[in-house]
Design an enzyme around this catalytic site. Structure first.
Site, short mmCIF file in Angstrom:
data_model
loop_
_atom_site.label_atom_id
_atom_site.label_comp_id
_atom_site.label_asym_id
_atom_site.label_seq_id
_atom_site.Cartn_x
_atom_site.Cartn_y
_atom_site.Cartn_z
N TYR A 85 41.74 53.20 -11.93
CA TYR A 85 41.24 52.12 -12.77
C TYR A 85 40.04 51.43 -12.13
CZ TYR A 85 45.38 52.36 -15.75
OH TYR A 85 46.34 52.76 -16.62
N CYS A 132 48.41 52.41 -9.80
CA CYS A 132 48.71 52.21 -11.22
C CYS A 132 50.17 51.79 -11.38
CB CYS A 132 48.47 53.48 -12.02
SG CYS A 132 46.95 54.34 -11.61
N MET A 133 50.59 51.60 -12.61
CA MET A 133 51.97 51.20 -12.87
C MET A 133 52.97 52.27 -12.44
SD MET A 133 53.68 50.04 -16.45
CE MET A 133 53.35 48.30 -16.53
N ASP A 134 52.63 53.53 -12.65
CA ASP A 134 53.59 54.61 -12.42
C ASP A 134 53.11 55.68 -11.45
OD1 ASP A 134 55.16 53.59 -14.79
OD2 ASP A 134 53.29 54.18 -15.75
N ARG A 172 65.16 23.21 2.40
CA ARG A 172 65.39 23.95 1.15
C ARG A 172 66.50 23.28 0.36
NH1 ARG A 172 66.17 30.40 1.60
NH2 ARG A 172 68.25 29.83 2.35
N HIS A 191 71.03 26.74 7.77
CA HIS A 191 70.18 27.94 7.86
C HIS A 191 68.93 27.58 8.65
CE1 HIS A 191 69.11 31.95 6.80
NE2 HIS A 191 68.17 31.65 5.93
N ARG A 240 76.01 35.11 9.84
CA ARG A 240 75.65 35.68 8.53
C ARG A 240 74.48 36.64 8.74
NH1 ARG A 240 75.19 30.15 7.80
NH2 ARG A 240 72.95 30.46 7.53
C1 LIG Z 1 69.63 35.62 3.55
C2 LIG Z 1 70.41 34.65 4.31
C3 LIG Z 1 71.03 35.02 5.51
C4 LIG Z 1 70.78 36.35 6.19
O1 LIG Z 1 69.52 36.29 6.80
P1 LIG Z 1 68.90 37.52 7.62
O2 LIG Z 1 67.68 36.95 8.23
O3 LIG Z 1 68.61 38.59 6.62
O4 LIG Z 1 69.93 37.93 8.61
C5 LIG Z 1 71.84 34.08 6.12
N1 LIG Z 1 72.04 32.86 5.57
C6 LIG Z 1 71.43 32.46 4.43
C7 LIG Z 1 71.69 31.10 3.90
C8 LIG Z 1 70.59 33.34 3.77
O5 LIG Z 1 69.98 32.93 2.64
#
Ligand SMILES: *Cc1c(COP(=O)(O)O)cnc(C)c1O
Length: 402
Positions: free
Chosen positions: A269, A315-317, A138, A167, A223
């Site tokens: 719809y 539907c939308m709503d 990424r 990540h 994280r």
């Molecule tokens: C969203 C994200 C996380 C958290 O990931 P989870 O799977 O929700 O715990 C950690 N690091 C990065 C770079 C993310 O984009």
């Protein structure tokens, strides 16, 4: 729930004590030296970023992560003082804003560092985390050469490298091979960075899945996103982890209209549904513009603790359900959460549309009021969209347009 202050009979309930408890459980599971960064990006996966940030800090998380600069600014402007990391690179021209609001940012491009210099004013240090791409493909530095080329621009007095991170692509998978490759690549890079003498205090890589599954991925900080909301990253992890997580969110509505329709009548719809006999049909006031996707067609909701099939097109709503008998207007409808002994989970909905559980709450829109509970009491109600009016004088801008 008394919905008179919500201006509509559709609302989200978010139980902050459950989020607090999920964080406490995770905290107890992690070694005490590991810092806890709570991911509250995308409005805390639809749970409300400011409210979740506050409860997460009450539960002693060390830092917060968001995706974009405006999310960080919203938290700062609303009194959040904890460290905040922006995970997606910001615009080079916004460098002074990051510094002014003490927001840490993600850096991985030489071109970004050069361009940032065109804008940065003053000597106040910019706090950065270097992103390494170890296999997600990424964003991030792909190899040592790329980092080496950046070193002269990184070792400046007004740049503080707070962290280095990566990540994972497959931490929630049963197969650990690709995860191990990424972990090894990150460890190598961390070793090399240390040997280069760069002063970095926090190496971090684990998301919820890695933190719950691989204790060798903790490094200095984890994280965590989905787990704090009570979402297990996979069925496998749910079964094997000692950490007990509870979902914090439920989605509610009430029957708006109930009518008996003759056999052979059409609903919705494109006349997508035709009654097969004389049927009781209910209308529920929530639709795709609320984040209740059209692809939930064919799924069900809970009324009176029973599963009622969604019929016709959403539907939308609004959308329609088939009821086994007459129900009173105003009868509660549960779209996500428990009703009696029955439950609809985010996982159930995700399975129906071939997605991940966190996509469901992340897509619920501002139109759905949020009612926050803490230990059974309502502590906050959000009924307004959060966007502020822009700085452009709208009427003048329209008048001036040629
Ligand atoms: C969203 C994200 C996380 C958290 O990931 P989870 O799977 O929700 O715990 C950690 N690091 C990065 C770079 C993310 O984009």
């Amino acid at each position: 729930m008394d919905t008179s202050i919500l201006h509509r009979d559709t609302w989200l309930e978010i139980h902050l004590d459950k989020i607090e408890n999920n964080i406490k459980q995770l905290r107890e599971y992690l070694p005490p030296y590991v810092k806890f960064m709570a991911a509250v990006k995308a409005d805390a996966y639809g749970h409300g970023d400011l409210q979740v940030a506050k409860i997460a800090l009450k539960a002693n998380v060390d830092a917060l992560a968001v995706s974009i600069l405006s999310e960080a600014l919203y938290l700062r402007k609303n009194g959040i003082k904890a460290p905040i990391l922006v995970l997606t690179p910001i615009l080079p021209s916004d460098v002074n804003i990051a510094i002014e609001y003490d927001i840490s940012i993600t850096v991985f491009q030489l071109s970004w560092l050069k361009e940032m210099r065109l804008y940065k004013v003053g000597r106040k240090p910019l706090k950065i985390h270097l992103k390494i791409d170890t296999g997600l493909g990424r964003i991030g530095l792909r190899n040592k050469e790329e980092l080496e080329a950046m070193l002269p621009l990184l070792t400046k007095e007004d740049i503080v490298i707070e962290g280095v991170y990566t990540h994972f692509a497959t931490a929630n998978s049963k197969n650990s091979a690709y995860f191990n490759k990424q972990l090894e690549a990150f460890s190598d890079m961390a070793q090399w960075i240390k040997s280069e003498g760069l002063d970095v205090s926090i190496f971090h890589c684990a998301n919820s899945a890695a933190a719950l599954k691989y204790s060798n991925s903790f490094f200095d900080m984890v994280r965590i996103g989905v787990a704090i909301f009570g979402i297990y990253p996979s069925e496998d992890i749910r079964k094997t982890t000692p950490v007990h997580l509870e979902s914090a969110l439920s989605l509610h509505s009430k029957l708006l209209c109930v009518k008996k329709m003759k056999k052979g009548s059409f609903v919705g719809y494109d006349t997508a549904y035709e009654t097969k006999s004389n049927e009781w049909i209910g209308t529920v006031p929530i639709g795709y513009a609320d984040g209740w996707f059209r692809c939930f067609q064919g799924f069900h909701v809970l009324v009176d603790g029973q599963e009622m099939p969604i019929i016709g097109k959403i539907c939308m709503d609004q959308f329609m359900v088939r009821l086994p008998e007459k129900y009173a207007i105003g009868t509660p409808v549960v779209l996500i959460g428990k009703d009696g002994s029955n439950e609809i989970t985010l996982e159930d909905l995700a399975n129906h549309i071939g997605s991940v559980p966190q996509e469901i709450p992340s897509m619920i829109t501002y139109r759905v009021p949020k009612v926050y509970y803490y230990k059974g009491k309502i502590v906050e109600v959000l009924t307004e969209r959060s966007w502020q009016p822009s700085k452009y004088p709208f009427n003048k801008a329209i008048a001036d347009a040629k």
